[in-house]
Design a protein around this motif. Sequence first.
Motif, mmCIF file in Angstrom:
data_model
loop_
_atom_site.group_PDB
_atom_site.id
_atom_site.type_symbol
_atom_site.label_atom_id
_atom_site.label_comp_id
_atom_site.label_asym_id
_atom_site.label_seq_id
_atom_site.Cartn_x
_atom_site.Cartn_y
_atom_site.Cartn_z
ATOM 1 N N LYS A 42 -0.909 -7.481 -20.447
ATOM 2 C CA LYS A 42 -0.686 -8.470 -19.380
ATOM 3 C C LYS A 42 0.555 -9.298 -19.722
ATOM 4 N N GLN A 90 -3.147 -7.549 -8.974
ATOM 5 C CA GLN A 90 -4.382 -8.333 -8.935
ATOM 6 C C GLN A 90 -4.699 -8.902 -10.321
ATOM 7 N N LEU A 91 -4.520 -8.067 -11.323
ATOM 8 C CA LEU A 91 -4.783 -8.500 -12.706
ATOM 9 C C LEU A 91 -3.886 -9.689 -13.073
ATOM 10 N N GLN A 127 -3.750 -2.880 -8.358
ATOM 11 C CA GLN A 127 -4.651 -3.318 -9.440
ATOM 12 C C GLN A 127 -3.875 -4.145 -10.466
ATOM 13 N N LYS A 128 -2.650 -3.692 -10.756
ATOM 14 C CA LYS A 128 -1.813 -4.423 -11.715
ATOM 15 C C LYS A 128 -1.504 -5.825 -11.195
ATOM 16 N N LEU A 151 -3.387 1.381 -14.463
ATOM 17 C CA LEU A 151 -3.730 0.712 -13.209
ATOM 18 C C LEU A 151 -2.727 1.107 -12.141
ATOM 19 N N ASP A 152 -3.160 1.141 -10.890
ATOM 20 C CA ASP A 152 -2.174 1.367 -9.844
ATOM 21 C C ASP A 152 -1.494 0.036 -9.512
ATOM 22 N N ASP A 204 -4.993 -12.906 -11.241
ATOM 23 C CA ASP A 204 -6.341 -13.376 -11.584
ATOM 24 C C ASP A 204 -6.495 -13.905 -13.005
ATOM 25 N N ARG A 251 2.362 1.548 -3.432
ATOM 26 C CA ARG A 251 1.324 1.986 -4.380
ATOM 27 C C ARG A 251 1.210 3.520 -4.354
ATOM 28 N N GLU A 282 0.843 -1.196 0.000
ATOM 29 C CA GLU A 282 0.000 0.000 0.000
ATOM 30 C C GLU A 282 0.883 1.253 0.000
#
Length: 478
Positions: A364, A309-310, A306-307, A302-303, A313, A284, A281
């Motif tokens: 990605k 997480q992408l 978010q990056k 993306l922050d 996932d 970030r 955090e």
Amino acid sequence: MFNKRIKIKELLNTAPQEQQVTVMGWVRTFRNNQFVALNDGSTNNNLQIVLELGKHDEELLKRITTSASLKVTGTLIESLGKGQKVEVKAEAVEILGDSDAEKYPLQPKKHSLEFLREKAHLRFRTNTFSSVFRVRHSLAFATHKFFNDKGFFYLHTPIITASDAEGAGETFRVSTLPFDNPPRAEDGSINYSEDFFGRATNLTVSGQLEGELGATALGEVYTFGPTFRAENSNTARHLAEFWMIEPEMAFCDLEDNANLAEEFIQYIIRYAMEHNADDLEFLRQRLLEEEKSKPQTERNELDLLQKLQLVVDNKFERITYTEAIDILLQSNHYKKKKFQYDVSWGIDMQSEHERYLVEKHFKKPVIVTGYPKEIKAFYMRQNEDGKTVAAMDILAPGIGEIVGGSQREERYDKLVERMKEMHVPVDELWWYLDTRRFGTVPHAGFGLGFERMVQFVTGMGNIRDVIPFPRTPKNAEF
Ligand code: 4AD
Ligand code: MG
């Protein structure tokens, strides 16, 4: 007993019941002769120490300066201030080590990363670097956990070797011969038989060849150690000394290899997200701040979180080298001549090409397979087309190549033929070739550049800022 302290990370998660606690750490800030922000490295969050006015000696208060080290005993109470649940009301404060505020090189303000690189011995005391190195630790620990849980064995491959695993001639020589007057053979060449090991030796560029010896007996192994390359690349992605994770698997083809690499990368990112939430955090926010000074077009959509997480996932994209070249050739970027280096089938893609693929086209990570044999190492398995090899590179947004790997050439004759074509010394690698002579098996592996991975997870732009003591051309201070 000196070590009765409680780490600040633990204290911040303890219910305050006016219990007596002892903490130790370094002063980050001291406000109003009353509030000390103390940090002990266990977390990027500071503990607030409250000194009651009038209770402590004036002389002592003067010595509470930035980066002085303290031992504080007091009671843990609920904090009424903003930003923290608990604080310590100090009863006894002891200065363990003074820090002369006039001379201490870091001010309690923002310093540039470049400035801090010159102060690498102290940069651990900043929020940014302590976060980076805690994340680095987690990624290393998760690496061992991932492979251990899968039944891989950690194999320690040598640092000093007589071979050049990548055949790229970028090795650092290891020698005890005198530089000014080395023993020479009749033809004037240096006589390494008089050297320490009785032959020419160098620092390893990769543990792979030895890893293959382990895998073809233990089944699945991995190395995780320092590797050294004397490539004169002064970039934000290259170090002369970097750490590499190299799994090697018997009974494994290129697709299995790609699957493992993908699972591994997602696993260690997820591990850091779970165990380093505060650090990530902080990083970030740091990145958002840094990006404010960049033009809108160069900022990430993306922050950092978010990056990440992408990436955890979603499946990575998988394409062949030939498809990658086609995408580049079809791109507007190419048509508008925006690439500095030309594109055609057979090129060793430049980082601008790799980054176009992952950042602009796919957005990605991408696994590229089937590279032309001319641009890849001798040990890669030759495909039926006679032109390509079973290589794979994984390209990551913001980084470019993060993994290089392949299925290995397990066929003795084909391997020897390729080594000869590429002038790799067949005689010297007799031990490597023995794996192909006695019970050879299909096998594969890859190498993940650990610092590039740490860069990816922390969002740090320069590789020098994710290794404690970077080694780069003309730089080996600290
Ligand atoms: O692609 P490379 O050269 O592959 C090998 O060394 C193989 N023997 C690995 C294997 O199959 N066991 O290097 C692997 C990775 C690269 O993808 C990159 O992430 C990193 O190592 N790397 C570097 N990282 C920092 N500084 C450098 N100079 C690097 N060179 C490679
Ligand atoms: Mg490579």
